[in-house]
Enzyme design. Structure first.
Site, PDB file in Angstrom:
ATOM      1  N   ARG A   1       0.841  -1.208   0.000  1.00 48.81           N
ATOM      2  CA  ARG A   1       0.000   0.000   0.000  1.00 48.81           C
ATOM      3  C   ARG A   1       0.867   1.245   0.000  1.00 48.81           C
ATOM      4  O   ARG A   1       2.012   1.219   0.438  1.00 48.81           O
ATOM      5  CB  ARG A   1      -0.859   0.038   1.267  1.00 48.81           C
TER       6      ARG A   1
ATOM      7  N   LYS B   1       3.186  -6.858  11.801  1.00 46.30           N
ATOM      8  CA  LYS B   1       2.522  -7.083  10.511  1.00 46.30           C
ATOM      9  C   LYS B   1       2.743  -8.506  10.003  1.00 46.30           C
ATOM     10  O   LYS B   1       3.871  -8.955   9.821  1.00 46.30           O
ATOM     11  CB  LYS B   1       3.021  -6.066   9.490  1.00 46.30           C
TER      12      LYS B   1
ATOM     13  N   ARG C   1      -0.426   5.895  19.666  1.00 45.54           N
ATOM     14  CA  ARG C   1       0.263   7.077  20.196  1.00 45.54           C
ATOM     15  C   ARG C   1       1.366   6.673  21.163  1.00 45.54           C
ATOM     16  O   ARG C   1       2.454   7.239  21.141  1.00 45.54           O
ATOM     17  CB  ARG C   1      -0.724   8.004  20.875  1.00 45.54           C
TER      18      ARG C   1
HETATM   19  C1  BTN Z   1       0.268  -3.826   2.196  1.00 41.73           C
HETATM   20  O1  BTN Z   1       1.075  -2.916   2.006  1.00 41.73           O
HETATM   21  O2  BTN Z   1      -0.137  -4.068   3.332  1.00 41.73           O
HETATM   22  C2  BTN Z   1      -0.243  -4.656   1.048  1.00 41.73           C
HETATM   23  C3  BTN Z   1       0.727  -5.706   0.634  1.00 41.73           C
HETATM   24  C4  BTN Z   1       0.252  -6.573  -0.521  1.00 41.73           C
HETATM   25  C5  BTN Z   1       1.323  -7.496  -1.031  1.00 41.73           C
HETATM   26  C6  BTN Z   1       0.801  -8.447  -2.059  1.00 41.73           C
HETATM   27  S1  BTN Z   1       1.914  -9.776  -2.377  1.00 41.73           S
HETATM   28  C7  BTN Z   1       0.935 -10.279  -3.727  1.00 41.73           C
HETATM   29  C8  BTN Z   1       0.483  -9.016  -4.436  1.00 41.73           C
HETATM   30  N1  BTN Z   1       1.490  -8.592  -5.393  1.00 41.73           N
HETATM   31  C9  BTN Z   1       2.045  -7.430  -5.033  1.00 41.73           C
HETATM   32  O3  BTN Z   1       2.943  -6.842  -5.670  1.00 41.73           O
HETATM   33  N2  BTN Z   1       1.497  -6.975  -3.923  1.00 41.73           N
HETATM   34  C10 BTN Z   1       0.473  -7.866  -3.416  1.00 41.73           C
END
Ligand code: BTN
Length: 329
Positions: free
Chosen positions: A124, A188, A325
């Site tokens: 993201r 995460k 926070r």
């Molecule tokens: C995030 O940032 O939380 C989302 C991550 C999403 C990663 C997945 S891996 C499969 C698909 N291909 C990518 O390039 N990104 C998503």
């Protein structure tokens, strides 16, 4: 593409013991020099294969490669009927990009792209998604919707489904961080990246990209820019199978995508809230250069974050990054 010889080598080394060059040469039907060459190729992909003098080759951690048959064998009748093409790549730039290209040339809803490794995995907000070889799940599913307006909240619904599947698999502490981070112990574990590939014949093609950390080598862990967790650290699901996990995900995701146009986020909102680890907590929301402080009051029917500001005003946000926070230095 991973050659059959390299796949056999990974399988042999994943039996959990060191294998001599002679034994591997015999099992693979190649010379010892051929074994050495194959080992070097796998090491170049990042696999931790050690050469133990006088003993042979040893894999740091056993690896279960993704196999179409194993995944298909774990599908329910409904998911099997909705799954179209299943592509498993050894190495791709990004499964989302591969599937977007496939969508442009007419791939159908239910097309699936999996990879053992991504060279430019995307997260993201333009971030990079660390995607080392054969340790994790990198998957993208294609679905066509009749209007982009019907996609509202889809990423939250997918997050709720992922947590549902992970909890059922034994990761009881799996939780969500708005909008769709998958967490375990506030670290995460995975994420969702939904991308639109444009409209064709009035339909919009949606790529649902999912990344789940199953096993992260310590080298890659150090490259991740935030506290990360992986499923292999969760005792209750040790020894789990990536193929089984992908099948479980498809069993949940394919029927949900098929029904989303009619059900929408409403069908998931309560479940999503129950998984949200940050409800009622004091946070900072970071959006571009802005930082907004407040207490999380939930999400709206369309999936926007509700934040009660220190000025007593409740505001809605459609994007951003939450940080506790207390955790901000
Ligand atoms: C995030 O940032 O939380 C989302 C991550 C999403 C990663 C997945 S891996 C499969 C698909 N291909 C990518 O390039 N990104 C998503």
């Amino acid at each position: 593409m991973l050659s059959e010889r390299n796949r056999q080598l990974i399988r042999a080394l994943s039996e959990g013991r060191a294998c001599s060059g002679n034994e591997l040469a015999e099992r693979l039907g190649i010379s010892r020099a051929g074994v050495w060459k194959a080992v070097r190729q796998l090491q170049a992909l990042g696999m931790e294969i050690h050469a133990v003098p006088g003993v042979g080759y040893r894999l740091e951690h056993p690896i279960e490669l993704l196999e179409a048959e194993a995944i298909q064998g774990g599908l329910t009748g409904e998911a099997a009927a909705r799954l179209r093409d299943l592509h498993i790549h050894a190495v791709v730039e990004s499964t989302n990009t591969s599937l977007r290209d496939a969508a442009r040339t007419g791939a159908a809803s239910g097309s699936l792209c999996l990879a053992e490794m991504q060279t430019s995995g995307r997260g993201r907000l333009g971030r990079r998604w660390q995607s080392p070889f054969a340790g994790n799940v990198y998957m993208s599913l294609l679905w066509h919707f009749s209007s982009p307006a019907l996609l509202e909240g889809l990423s939250l619904a997918i997050g709720a489904l992922l947590v549902r599947v992970l909890r059922a698999a034994g990761a009881e502490g799996a939780a969500l961080k708005w909008p769709n981070d998958i967490q375990w112990n506030e670290r995460k574990l995975g994420g969702v990246l939904i991308e639109l590939s444009g409209e064709i014949n009035g339909q919009c093609a949606v790529i649902v990209g999912i990344g789940l950390n199953c096993f992260i080598p310590s080298r890659s862990m150090a490259e991740i820019d935030q506290p990360a967790a992986a499923l292999h650290q969760i005792r209750a699901i040790r020894g789990f199978s990536r193929n089984r996990l992908v099948a479980d995900l498809l069993n949940a995701l394919l029927p949900a995508l098929a029904d989303y146009e009619t059900e929408g986020l409403a069908a998931y909102l309560e479940e999503w809230q129950s998984y949200h680890a940050y409800h009622g907590r004091a946070v900072r929301l970071e959006r571009g250069g802005d930082v907004i402080e407040g207490t999380i009051a939930g999400v709206t029917a369309s999936g926007m974050l509700l934040l009660d500001g220190q000025d007593g005003v409740r505001r809605e946000f459609s994007s951003g990054d939450i940080r506790l926070r207390a955790a901000v230095p």
